[in-house]
Design a protein around this motif. Structure first.
Motif, PDB file in Angstrom:
ATOM      1  N   TRP A 100       3.985   2.436   1.705  1.00 55.14           N
ATOM      2  CA  TRP A 100       4.791   0.654   2.555  1.00 55.14           C
ATOM      3  C   TRP A 100       6.590   0.899   2.226  1.00 55.14           C
ATOM      4  N   GLU A 138      -0.453   4.617   8.030  1.00 54.79           N
ATOM      5  CA  GLU A 138       0.176   4.039   7.645  1.00 54.79           C
ATOM      6  C   GLU A 138       0.861   4.398   6.737  1.00 54.79           C
ATOM      7  N   PRO A 152       0.556  -1.131  -0.264  1.00 54.94           N
ATOM      8  CA  PRO A 152       0.110  -0.315   0.068  1.00 54.94           C
ATOM      9  C   PRO A 152       0.766   0.664   0.400  1.00 54.94           C
ATOM     10  N   GLU A 161      -8.313  -3.535   5.733  1.00 57.41           N
ATOM     11  CA  GLU A 161      -6.879  -3.797   6.596  1.00 57.41           C
ATOM     12  C   GLU A 161      -5.630  -2.758   6.127  1.00 57.41           C
ATOM     13  N   TRP A 162      -6.222  -1.688   5.923  1.00 61.65           N
ATOM     14  CA  TRP A 162      -5.090  -0.534   5.789  1.00 61.65           C
ATOM     15  C   TRP A 162      -5.820   0.636   6.311  1.00 61.65           C
ATOM     16  N   ASP A 163      -4.842   1.443   7.366  1.00 62.94           N
ATOM     17  CA  ASP A 163      -5.663   2.922   7.640  1.00 62.94           C
ATOM     18  C   ASP A 163      -4.152   4.374   7.106  1.00 62.94           C
ATOM     19  N   LYS A 194       6.568  -3.123   6.853  1.00 63.54           N
ATOM     20  CA  LYS A 194       5.405  -2.649   6.963  1.00 63.54           C
ATOM     21  C   LYS A 194       4.455  -4.383   6.277  1.00 63.54           C
ATOM     22  N   LYS A 195       3.308  -4.017   6.900  1.00 61.82           N
ATOM     23  CA  LYS A 195       1.864  -4.884   6.459  1.00 61.82           C
ATOM     24  C   LYS A 195       1.973  -4.564   4.925  1.00 61.82           C
ATOM     25  N   THR A 196       2.068  -5.668   4.877  1.00 62.11           N
ATOM     26  CA  THR A 196       1.737  -5.499   3.395  1.00 62.11           C
ATOM     27  C   THR A 196      -0.505  -5.952   2.910  1.00 62.11           C
ATOM     28  N   LEU A 197      -0.291  -6.264   1.917  1.00 68.75           N
ATOM     29  CA  LEU A 197      -1.539  -6.273   2.134  1.00 68.75           C
ATOM     30  C   LEU A 197      -2.070  -7.685   0.310  1.00 68.75           C
TER      31      LEU A 197
END
Length: 113
Positions: free
Chosen positions: A85, A110, A82, A105-107, A89-92
């Motif tokens: 990124w 972030e 996202p 799923e994502w703010d 960090k978080k991926t989708l």
């Protein structure tokens, strides 16, 4: 590059041949607008940025994008990155359930952390 400490290939296009292929060569002045092109191992342009001379490019952002494209390629597209990124960090996980539901799923904050 002077010092040779750039972690990716760069080139200088003294004759403007490459600039002509990518549409950034100015025939009138005989110069090119500086650009950054991320080209994958298959020769596909994945991203590009072209800025006029008064504004410099963001090297950190270019490296971030390069790492993001590498991750997506390594995972075969099973993970996507996202906005904002960074490695670690978080991926989708792309798919029909994610369409219209990224916010679950994502703010957006972030992207700036």
């Amino acid at each position: 590059m002077i010092g040779g400490n750039i972690p990716f290939p760069m080139l200088s296009d003294q004759n403007g041949e490459i600039g002509k292929m990518y549409g950034i060569y100015n025939e009138e002045s005989g110069t090119e607008t500086r650009g950054r092109f991320i080209i994958d191992p298959d020769g596909i342009v994945q991203a590009f940025e072209v800025l006029t001379p008064p504004v410099g490019r963001n090297v950190s952002e270019g490296l971030r994008q390069l790492k993001a494209y590498q991750l997506v390629r390594e995972t075969g597209g099973a993970e996507v990155t996202p906005s904002g990124w960074q490695p670690g960090k978080k991926t989708l996980k792309p798919g029909p359930d994610l369409v219209g539901n990224v916010w679950k799923e994502w703010d957006v904050k972030e992207a700036f952390e």
